[in-house]
Design a protein around this motif. Structure first.
Motif, PDB file in Angstrom:
ATOM      1  N   ARG A 275       0.838  -1.320   0.111  1.00  0.00           N
ATOM      2  CA  ARG A 275       0.108  -0.041   0.025  1.00  0.00           C
ATOM      3  C   ARG A 275       0.819   1.188   0.087  1.00  0.00           C
ATOM      4  NH1 ARG A 275      -5.582  -0.905   0.879  1.00  0.00           N
ATOM      5  NH2 ARG A 275      -5.911  -3.090   1.097  1.00  0.00           N
ATOM      6  N   VAL A 276       0.124   2.367  -0.433  1.00  0.00           N
ATOM      7  CA  VAL A 276       0.613   3.616  -0.214  1.00  0.00           C
ATOM      8  C   VAL A 276       0.363   4.062   1.217  1.00  0.00           C
ATOM      9  CG1 VAL A 276       0.682   6.279  -0.794  1.00  0.00           C
ATOM     10  CG2 VAL A 276       0.659   4.190  -2.516  1.00  0.00           C
ATOM     11  N   ILE A 277       1.440   4.505   1.942  1.00  0.00           N
ATOM     12  CA  ILE A 277       1.008   4.601   3.448  1.00  0.00           C
ATOM     13  C   ILE A 277       1.274   5.945   4.100  1.00  0.00           C
ATOM     14  CG2 ILE A 277       1.171   2.235   4.196  1.00  0.00           C
ATOM     15  CD1 ILE A 277       4.100   2.704   5.124  1.00  0.00           C
ATOM     16  N   ALA A 278       2.214   6.904   3.324  1.00  0.00           N
ATOM     17  CA  ALA A 278       2.311   8.220   3.693  1.00  0.00           C
ATOM     18  C   ALA A 278       2.711   9.120   2.579  1.00  0.00           C
ATOM     19  CB  ALA A 278       3.222   8.123   4.965  1.00  0.00           C
ATOM     20  N   PHE A 279       2.673  10.333   2.458  1.00  0.00           N
ATOM     21  CA  PHE A 279       2.857  11.523   1.658  1.00  0.00           C
ATOM     22  C   PHE A 279       3.984  12.303   2.369  1.00  0.00           C
ATOM     23  CE2 PHE A 279      -1.704  11.190   0.600  1.00  0.00           C
ATOM     24  CZ  PHE A 279      -1.530  10.171  -0.344  1.00  0.00           C
ATOM     25  N   ALA A 280       5.051  12.696   1.402  1.00  0.00           N
ATOM     26  CA  ALA A 280       6.193  13.595   2.052  1.00  0.00           C
ATOM     27  C   ALA A 280       5.744  15.052   2.270  1.00  0.00           C
ATOM     28  CB  ALA A 280       7.469  13.529   0.915  1.00  0.00           C
ATOM     29  N   VAL A 296       6.279  -1.928   1.632  1.00  0.00           N
ATOM     30  CA  VAL A 296       7.138  -3.009   1.178  1.00  0.00           C
ATOM     31  C   VAL A 296       8.391  -2.416   1.378  1.00  0.00           C
ATOM     32  CG1 VAL A 296       5.233  -3.896  -0.109  1.00  0.00           C
ATOM     33  CG2 VAL A 296       6.705  -2.364  -1.097  1.00  0.00           C
ATOM     34  N   GLY A 297       9.363  -3.457   1.668  1.00  0.00           N
ATOM     35  CA  GLY A 297      10.743  -3.036   1.737  1.00  0.00           C
ATOM     36  C   GLY A 297      11.730  -4.051   1.383  1.00  0.00           C
ATOM     37  N   LYS A 298      12.896  -4.208   1.819  1.00  0.00           N
ATOM     38  CA  LYS A 298      13.857  -5.113   1.440  1.00  0.00           C
ATOM     39  C   LYS A 298      13.473  -6.506   1.776  1.00  0.00           C
ATOM     40  CE  LYS A 298      17.821  -2.080   2.268  1.00  0.00           C
ATOM     41  NZ  LYS A 298      19.149  -1.798   2.925  1.00  0.00           N
ATOM     42  N   ASP A 351      13.854  -1.997   5.676  1.00  0.00           N
ATOM     43  CA  ASP A 351      13.408  -3.305   5.777  1.00  0.00           C
ATOM     44  C   ASP A 351      12.383  -3.664   5.612  1.00  0.00           C
ATOM     45  OD1 ASP A 351      16.137  -4.268   6.629  1.00  0.00           O
ATOM     46  OD2 ASP A 351      15.496  -4.062   8.765  1.00  0.00           O
ATOM     47  N   ARG A 352      11.173  -2.930   5.896  1.00  0.00           N
ATOM     48  CA  ARG A 352       9.827  -2.935   5.402  1.00  0.00           C
ATOM     49  C   ARG A 352       8.958  -1.969   5.027  1.00  0.00           C
ATOM     50  NH1 ARG A 352       7.134  -5.663  10.761  1.00  0.00           N
ATOM     51  NH2 ARG A 352       5.770  -6.149   9.312  1.00  0.00           N
ATOM     52  N   VAL A 353       9.754  -0.820   4.739  1.00  0.00           N
ATOM     53  CA  VAL A 353       9.017   0.474   4.067  1.00  0.00           C
ATOM     54  C   VAL A 353      10.103   0.688   3.010  1.00  0.00           C
ATOM     55  CG1 VAL A 353       8.496   3.016   4.500  1.00  0.00           C
ATOM     56  CG2 VAL A 353       8.004   1.027   6.019  1.00  0.00           C
ATOM     57  N   SER A 354       9.377   1.424   2.075  1.00  0.00           N
ATOM     58  CA  SER A 354      10.254   2.227   0.836  1.00  0.00           C
ATOM     59  C   SER A 354       9.718   3.535   0.692  1.00  0.00           C
ATOM     60  CB  SER A 354      10.182   1.165  -0.709  1.00  0.00           C
ATOM     61  OG  SER A 354      10.573  -0.157  -0.278  1.00  0.00           O
ATOM     62  N   TYR A 355      10.548   4.334  -0.094  1.00  0.00           N
ATOM     63  CA  TYR A 355      10.294   5.605  -0.752  1.00  0.00           C
ATOM     64  C   TYR A 355      10.241   5.342  -2.086  1.00  0.00           C
ATOM     65  CZ  TYR A 355      11.705   7.808   3.858  1.00  0.00           C
ATOM     66  OH  TYR A 355      11.826   8.287   5.181  1.00  0.00           O
ATOM     67  N   GLY A 356       9.282   5.949  -2.727  1.00  0.00           N
ATOM     68  CA  GLY A 356       8.882   5.600  -4.074  1.00  0.00           C
ATOM     69  C   GLY A 356       8.507   6.932  -4.770  1.00  0.00           C
ATOM     70  N   LEU A 357       8.767   7.311  -6.136  1.00  0.00           N
ATOM     71  CA  LEU A 357       8.576   8.632  -6.954  1.00  0.00           C
ATOM     72  C   LEU A 357       7.224   8.266  -7.636  1.00  0.00           C
ATOM     73  CD1 LEU A 357       9.443  11.413  -7.247  1.00  0.00           C
ATOM     74  CD2 LEU A 357      10.599  10.798  -9.277  1.00  0.00           C
ATOM     75  N   MET A 367      -4.040   7.826   0.087  1.00  0.00           N
ATOM     76  CA  MET A 367      -3.496   7.106   1.379  1.00  0.00           C
ATOM     77  C   MET A 367      -4.096   5.745   0.971  1.00  0.00           C
ATOM     78  SD  MET A 367      -1.026   7.777   3.625  1.00  0.00           S
ATOM     79  CE  MET A 367      -1.691   9.604   4.408  1.00  0.00           C
ATOM     80  N   GLY A 368      -3.445   4.451   1.378  1.00  0.00           N
ATOM     81  CA  GLY A 368      -4.091   3.278   1.159  1.00  0.00           C
ATOM     82  C   GLY A 368      -4.365   2.396  -0.149  1.00  0.00           C
ATOM     83  N   ASP A 369      -3.832   3.429  -1.375  1.00  0.00           N
ATOM     84  CA  ASP A 369      -4.011   2.955  -2.610  1.00  0.00           C
ATOM     85  C   ASP A 369      -3.213   1.590  -2.787  1.00  0.00           C
ATOM     86  OD1 ASP A 369      -5.676   4.812  -3.395  1.00  0.00           O
ATOM     87  OD2 ASP A 369      -4.259   5.763  -4.656  1.00  0.00           O
ATOM     88  N   LYS A 370      -3.503   0.675  -3.518  1.00  0.00           N
ATOM     89  CA  LYS A 370      -2.599  -0.540  -3.530  1.00  0.00           C
ATOM     90  C   LYS A 370      -1.865  -0.674  -4.430  1.00  0.00           C
ATOM     91  CE  LYS A 370      -7.167  -3.093  -2.636  1.00  0.00           C
ATOM     92  NZ  LYS A 370      -8.313  -4.437  -2.997  1.00  0.00           N
ATOM     93  N   LEU A 371      -0.818  -1.613  -4.135  1.00  0.00           N
ATOM     94  CA  LEU A 371       0.266  -1.713  -5.285  1.00  0.00           C
ATOM     95  C   LEU A 371       0.252  -3.142  -6.129  1.00  0.00           C
ATOM     96  CD1 LEU A 371       3.413  -0.816  -3.225  1.00  0.00           C
ATOM     97  CD2 LEU A 371       1.932   0.554  -4.411  1.00  0.00           C
TER      98      LEU A 371
END
Length: 375
Positions: A275-280, A296-298, A351-357, A367-371
């Motif tokens: 999921r998308v969980i936060a905005f910058a 999601v992360g490593k 580990d369990r979180v990633s930053y994406g553009l 927020m909450g949109d699916k991957l």
């Protein structure tokens, strides 16, 4: 021309990778393209392909281009159709600047240098600011600050960090009886960070402190140098972009390394419940070229360059027609289909979180949109 090239590829039994890339060529693609300063790998691939994350496949099918990260402003790319689509590279004589990155990393410096996602226990057990010179309430540049739990030599430099987000995954049912989503919550900026763990601002959803801990985001807000050891240690505040408070953590100056060069690619396997969980830099929604945090992360097999499609969960609406009722909103609820939104490319993983553009989009990302897989 496009149909002819696809048929030619299939007829000659070329590799699946070339066929896939050929099938995704834009009908209006250029035959040649001169690389410009400020281009990115995604920008260039979008000029040739309708699905830019397939860029590595067309590179791999064409060994003339040995490394897509070693193309420079002034280089010329040629697209030809001899036995299928081929890209050839004509290097410029006088190369300008650095090699072309996958995405504009220069615009993401804050997320590469100043922000980290760490285990919450690691953050809460880190050395912390306990007081300031002349018993001031806040620390400012040029003042001494006092830190507990720090073992350091004179002259050693440190980063002063402040927790900014906590990321949690909620299991079970929410207050509306539906599945609760993974969420990233801002930490309450109005509380003193002297408690551990610090207070979380969950006033709108009632999830105080519950849920699976995915990690805590910390932001570098200053640097300091050790003057004297002991407990507390004395540090000189060298610079800061905001006032330093009691409870701010002290960590090594250099954060985890990041890789500036990588390929855009689909995930090998789709992580569960991504999921998308936060905005910058937004509260309700973001669009292209804005940064989001992903759940999601490593540990989920995600690395830099991983590209996801973003889908917005469908709403639940009342089916008053099937219910045969004149009263609006009394029928049985029906789940509407998810809707495609756009693409996001990962540029920093933990580990369990990633930053994406967010690379492109038909509508705002929420927020909450699916991957999902980018196909």
């Amino acid at each position: 021309m496009l149909r002819k090239s696809i048929g030619l590829l299939a007829g000659m039994l070329v590799t699946v990778a070339v066929y896939a890339a050929g099938a995704q060529l834009r009908t209006n693609h250029p035959d040649t393209y001169t690389v410009r300063r400020g281009d990115t790998l995604w920008d260039i691939s979008a000029k040739f392909l309708s699905k830019p994350w397939l860029w590595p496949e067309i590179w791999q099918a064409n060994p003339q281009v040995r490394n897509p990260h070693l193309i420079y402003p002034g280089d010329v790319l040629n697209l030809s159709f001899i036995n299928g689509p081929h890209l050839t590279l004509q290097p410029s004589v006088h190369r300008e600047g650095n090699a072309i990155p996958a995405i504009p990393l220069s615009q993401l410096k804050m997320f590469l240098k100043d922000m980290r996602v760490m285990n919450s226990n690691e953050v809460s057990s880190a050395p912390y600011v306990v007081g300031f010179e002349e018993n001031q309430l806040r620390g400012t540049v040029g003042q001494n600050i006092y830190v507990r739990g720090l073992k350091a030599e004179r002259g050693q430099r440190w980063a002063i960090v402040r927790p900014t987000h906590v990321f949690r995954g909620f299991d079970g049912k929410g207050s509306n009886g539906e599945d609760s989503d993974i969420a990233g919550h801002l930490l309450d900026s109005n509380v003193a960070l002297v408690r551990s763990p610090w207070s979380e601002d969950f006033r709108n959803d009632g999830h105080y402190g519950r849920g699976d801990d995915l990690g805590v985001e910390v932001t570098v807000i200053g640097t300091a140098e050790t003057l004297r050891g002991g407990d507390p240690s004395t540090l000189l505040l060298l610079d800061a972009n905001r006032e330093i408070r009691a409870g701010d953590r002290v960590m090594p100056l250099d954060g985890p390394a990041y890789d500036p060069y990588y390929y855009p690619h689909a995930p090998k396997t789709l992580p569960a419940n991504g999921r998308v969980i936060a905005f910058a830099d937004a509260m309700a929604a973001v669009g292209p070229h804005q940064v989001v945090a992903l759940s999601v992360g490593k540990k989920d097999g995600v690395d830099n360059g991983t590209t996801f499609a973003i889908w917005q969960p469908g709403d639940r609406t009342f089916d008053d027609v099937a219910h045969d009722s004149w009263d609006r909103g009394t029928g049985k609820k029906v789940q509407l289909p998810d809707e495609y939104i756009g693409h996001v490319m990962v540029f920093r993983t933990f580990d369990r979180v990633s930053y994406g553009l967010v690379m492109d989009g038909l509508r705002p990302v929420k927020m909450g949109d699916k991957l999902r897989m980018p196909d």
